[in-house]
Design a protein around this motif. Structure first.
Motif, PDB file in Angstrom:
ATOM      1  N   VAL A  63      -5.524   4.605  -0.456  1.00 50.82           N
ATOM      2  CA  VAL A  63      -4.306   4.178   0.235  1.00 50.82           C
ATOM      3  C   VAL A  63      -3.441   3.324  -0.688  1.00 50.82           C
ATOM      4  O   VAL A  63      -2.211   3.485  -0.744  1.00 50.82           O
ATOM      5  CB  VAL A  63      -4.663   3.401   1.521  1.00 50.82           C
ATOM      6  CG1 VAL A  63      -3.413   2.792   2.143  1.00 50.82           C
ATOM      7  CG2 VAL A  63      -5.352   4.320   2.520  1.00 50.82           C
ATOM      8  N   ALA A  64      -4.081   2.398  -1.441  1.00 57.36           N
ATOM      9  CA  ALA A  64      -3.317   1.537  -2.352  1.00 57.36           C
ATOM     10  C   ALA A  64      -2.627   2.361  -3.430  1.00 57.36           C
ATOM     11  O   ALA A  64      -1.454   2.121  -3.762  1.00 57.36           O
ATOM     12  CB  ALA A  64      -4.236   0.494  -2.977  1.00 57.36           C
ATOM     13  N   GLN A  65      -3.317   3.347  -3.990  1.00 57.07           N
ATOM     14  CA  GLN A  65      -2.719   4.190  -5.021  1.00 57.07           C
ATOM     15  C   GLN A  65      -1.594   5.064  -4.464  1.00 57.07           C
ATOM     16  O   GLN A  65      -0.574   5.269  -5.125  1.00 57.07           O
ATOM     17  CB  GLN A  65      -3.793   5.073  -5.672  1.00 57.07           C
ATOM     18  CG  GLN A  65      -4.795   4.304  -6.517  1.00 57.07           C
ATOM     19  CD  GLN A  65      -4.128   3.586  -7.668  1.00 57.07           C
ATOM     20  OE1 GLN A  65      -3.372   4.177  -8.433  1.00 57.07           O
ATOM     21  NE2 GLN A  65      -4.387   2.293  -7.788  1.00 57.07           N
ATOM     22  N   LEU A  66      -1.785   5.583  -3.245  1.00 59.66           N
ATOM     23  CA  LEU A  66      -0.721   6.377  -2.621  1.00 59.66           C
ATOM     24  C   LEU A  66       0.536   5.546  -2.431  1.00 59.66           C
ATOM     25  O   LEU A  66       1.653   6.019  -2.680  1.00 59.66           O
ATOM     26  CB  LEU A  66      -1.204   6.929  -1.270  1.00 59.66           C
ATOM     27  CG  LEU A  66      -2.125   8.148  -1.305  1.00 59.66           C
ATOM     28  CD1 LEU A  66      -2.560   8.522   0.106  1.00 59.66           C
ATOM     29  CD2 LEU A  66      -1.435   9.332  -1.968  1.00 59.66           C
ATOM     30  N   PHE A  67       0.377   4.306  -1.991  1.00 63.04           N
ATOM     31  CA  PHE A  67       1.565   3.471  -1.770  1.00 63.04           C
ATOM     32  C   PHE A  67       2.229   3.118  -3.096  1.00 63.04           C
ATOM     33  O   PHE A  67       3.456   3.188  -3.218  1.00 63.04           O
ATOM     34  CB  PHE A  67       1.188   2.189  -1.036  1.00 63.04           C
ATOM     35  CG  PHE A  67       2.390   1.354  -0.682  1.00 63.04           C
ATOM     36  CD1 PHE A  67       3.090   1.590   0.494  1.00 63.04           C
ATOM     37  CD2 PHE A  67       2.844   0.360  -1.535  1.00 63.04           C
ATOM     38  CE1 PHE A  67       4.223   0.844   0.800  1.00 63.04           C
ATOM     39  CE2 PHE A  67       3.968  -0.391  -1.236  1.00 63.04           C
ATOM     40  CZ  PHE A  67       4.650  -0.148  -0.056  1.00 63.04           C
ATOM     41  N   PRO A 117      -0.288  -3.406  -1.628  1.00 62.31           N
ATOM     42  CA  PRO A 117      -1.630  -3.114  -2.176  1.00 62.31           C
ATOM     43  C   PRO A 117      -2.602  -4.278  -2.021  1.00 62.31           C
ATOM     44  O   PRO A 117      -3.798  -4.061  -1.781  1.00 62.31           O
ATOM     45  CB  PRO A 117      -1.340  -2.813  -3.649  1.00 62.31           C
ATOM     46  CG  PRO A 117       0.060  -2.332  -3.680  1.00 62.31           C
ATOM     47  CD  PRO A 117       0.763  -3.143  -2.639  1.00 62.31           C
ATOM     48  N   VAL A 118      -2.114  -5.518  -2.170  1.00 62.69           N
ATOM     49  CA  VAL A 118      -2.989  -6.682  -1.994  1.00 62.69           C
ATOM     50  C   VAL A 118      -3.509  -6.741  -0.563  1.00 62.69           C
ATOM     51  O   VAL A 118      -4.707  -6.987  -0.319  1.00 62.69           O
ATOM     52  CB  VAL A 118      -2.232  -7.972  -2.355  1.00 62.69           C
ATOM     53  CG1 VAL A 118      -3.096  -9.200  -2.058  1.00 62.69           C
ATOM     54  CG2 VAL A 118      -1.825  -7.958  -3.821  1.00 62.69           C
ATOM     55  N   ILE A 119      -2.632  -6.493   0.410  1.00 60.09           N
ATOM     56  CA  ILE A 119      -3.056  -6.494   1.814  1.00 60.09           C
ATOM     57  C   ILE A 119      -4.066  -5.383   2.078  1.00 60.09           C
ATOM     58  O   ILE A 119      -5.064  -5.579   2.783  1.00 60.09           O
ATOM     59  CB  ILE A 119      -1.830  -6.351   2.736  1.00 60.09           C
ATOM     60  CG1 ILE A 119      -0.907  -7.573   2.593  1.00 60.09           C
ATOM     61  CG2 ILE A 119      -2.256  -6.186   4.189  1.00 60.09           C
ATOM     62  CD1 ILE A 119       0.374  -7.464   3.382  1.00 60.09           C
ATOM     63  N   VAL A 120      -3.821  -4.211   1.502  1.00 62.26           N
ATOM     64  CA  VAL A 120      -4.754  -3.084   1.685  1.00 62.26           C
ATOM     65  C   VAL A 120      -6.124  -3.435   1.128  1.00 62.26           C
ATOM     66  O   VAL A 120      -7.159  -3.194   1.772  1.00 62.26           O
ATOM     67  CB  VAL A 120      -4.189  -1.814   1.010  1.00 62.26           C
ATOM     68  CG1 VAL A 120      -5.246  -0.706   0.985  1.00 62.26           C
ATOM     69  CG2 VAL A 120      -2.958  -1.323   1.745  1.00 62.26           C
TER      70      VAL A 120
END
Length: 555
Positions: free
Chosen positions: A121-125, A157-160
């Motif tokens: 998810v972080a990489q997708l965002f 990304p930090v929140i994810v």
């Protein structure tokens, strides 16, 4: 099979059952067979799913030339493969008898799946959503997204990952109550200690909402320094000081509380002012005429283009010295740019007039509603205008539907888009521009061209399907004219002409002097690392003094 039994049977979910659960059991042959068959079937399904997703969809996206789909597949390839393998193992291990080792193995597989999903998810965002949001921000007219999207790119990304860590620990049934209590107390203490940082953070949010500037804007600080907005961060705003040629970092709270003058709004041109002392017995009309013509003769000042071309040969002269080659090339480049801009302005005026005529026709037709023939007439008239802009209808099929859109024409000669590109390319040959200026001009005007195409397409859709908004088609057409005037390019407005005022008489030692105030616009203060205005002001002032001394009227 070896069995280890202790005490009386208890429900599986009870605490006593977990205490009496064996550490390890040798599985029976039936369990091994079930485990193996489940693992093979799960891996086979995972393999087929992987092939269908990453090879079938890749062929489909390549046919559609869908860039975002291909990028998403490339980023998702490894995380999805890991998730499928972990899920297959987790499903297979459930076929074995429950033991403490298998229970912790199941939790470990769940935790690894959570980690893989969080990374995915972080990489997708970051690489897909954030990337295309930034591309959208470059093409949009709104200014808040230019600042907000980089902020989201750093925060989301930090929140994810934090949420992923929480679920990772939860997978091992770790009691986080104490951690949350401690975190709450620590948050209070840290919040009090970092109140200035938090204040800067929320000030940054206020700057995002109010959007007083965007990246690349030239601003004037309270101390008179000129700076370029480089980045608005979570806590600090990064500025580039033009005079000192260095970067300055200002806390968002301090910047928000200051009175900031944005020199780049509503456009990149800026008023410069000069004071010129002349003999008091000089005829004011004669002085104003000479001053205005000297300013207009400079290729980089704004004003009536026909007047600028008329006086360019008279006042912008060069002598036989080391600067003659530079002035000669500057003069020729200025002439070609002014001529190209005149053609562009004439085309822009023509398009605005045809849009106004179309709006008048629509107002006449829409009384009582539009019939098929009137709708077709309006659409044909609008397509004639889009041809002058440099767009043509492209037809695409989506199933049984036929989709129409406006794309750039193959022949752009004598169209608005073609004339804009010809103009900024000639401008890029200005000998005063530095290395990055041609790229800046291209980026600025290509962005405006993209915005123009989007607006023209939106109105085209409205005109092609007038049943819903048939009473508003004239408003949509007039909105294009307003946008062209305010956001695309102005066509020789009177306010751009030089202004000259007599400011009063000074008498010193029986010598009377009339002070004149001179104000003029330069074409783009962002060029030459924002030093263009200072250079033009210096050159104009030097030429004014030279001309006035030749007439023996300069004090």
């Amino acid at each position: 099979m070896f069995l280890i039994l202790t005490g009386t049977p208890q429900p599986i979910g009870s605490a006593s059952a977990k205490l009496q659960q064996p550490l390890f059991l040798i599985p029976t042959s039936g369990e091994i067979t079930s485990f193996g068959s489940t693992l093979v079937i799960s891996l086979l399904i995972a393999l087929l799913s992987y092939v269908a997703i990453f090879y079938g969809l890749r062929l489909l996206f390549r046919r559609w030339q869908n860039e975002i789909g291909l990028v998403t597949l490339n980023i998702s390839q490894i995380p999805v493969l890991a998730i499928l393998i972990l899920f297959s193992l987790k499903t297979s291990f459930q076929r074995l008898s429950q033991t403490i080792v298998l229970e912790w193995t199941d939790r470990l597989l769940t935790a690894l799946m959570v980690a893989a999903v969080s990374y995915w998810v972080a990489q997708l965002f970051t690489q897909v959503i954030g990337y295309y949001l930034k591309k959208y921000a470059q093409q949009s007219e709104a200014m808040w997204d230019d600042v907000l999207i980089p902020l989201l790119e750093g925060v989301v990304p930090v929140i994810v990952y934090l949420f992923g860590i929480f679920l990772f620990l939860q997978s091992f049934n770790i009691d986080l109550t104490g951690i949350w209590v401690a975190l709450g107390g620590a948050t209070f203490v840290i919040g009090f200690a970092l109140k200035d940082i938090l204040a800067n953070f929320f000030s940054g949010l206020v700057l995002l909402i109010d959007t007083p500037f965007q990246f690349g804007d030239v601003i004037s600080l309270p101390n008179g320094s000129l700076a370029v907005i480089k980045k608005v961060g979570i806590r600090l705003t990064n500025l580039f000081l033009i005079e000192n040629h260095c970067e300055l970092f200002i806390p968002n709270g301090s910047l928000e509380s200051q009175n900031i003058m944005n020199l780049s709004r509503p456009g990149p041109f800026y008023y410069y002012s000069l004071h010129l002392p002349l003999r008091a017995d000089t005829a004011p009309d004669k002085a104003k005429k000479i001053i205005s013509e000297v300013i207009l003769a400079h290729p980089d000042t704004l004003g009536n283009i026909d007047e600028k071309l008329r006086v360019l040969d008279t006042y912008y002269e060069f002598e036989n010295n080391e600067f003659s080659d530079y002035k000669r090339s500057k003069k020729e480049a200025g002439k070609r740019r002014l001529i190209a801009e005149r053609h562009l302005n004439n085309k822009l005026i023509e398009i605005k007039q045809t849009l106004q005529d179309l709006a008048d026709k629509i107002q006449m037709f829409e009384k009582g509603g539009l019939d098929i023939e009137e709708s077709r007439t309006i659409q044909n008239y609008y397509l004639d205008i889009t041809t002058s802009i440099g767009l043509e209808v492209m037809k695409e099929r989506s199933g049984k539907r036929r989709l129409l859109s406006l794309e750039e024409s193959q022949i752009l000669e004598n169209t608005l888009i073609g004339l804009v590109r010809n103009w900024y390319k000639i401008w890029s040959q200005d000998p005063d521009l530095i290395e990055e200026d041609p790229y800046f001009l291209e980026e600025e005007w290509e962005r405006k061209i993209q915005l123009l195409k989007r607006r023209i397409n939106k109105v085209f859709i409205k005109i092609s399907q007038p049943s819903i908004d048939e009473q508003r088609l004239d408003d949509y057409t007039l909105s294009i004219i307003r946008w062209l005037n305010q956001n695309f390019k102005s066509t020789q407005p009177v306010w751009q002409d030089p202004k000259v005022w007599a400011d009063g008489i000074r008498i010193a030692d029986t010598i009377a002097t009339m002070d004149y105030v001179v104000k003029f616009y330069v074409d783009n203060i962002k060029l030459e690392q924002c030093q263009r205005g200072n250079r033009i002001k210096s050159e104009v002032q030097g030429e004014l003094i030279r001309q006035m001394k030749q007439l023996y009227i300069y004090r």
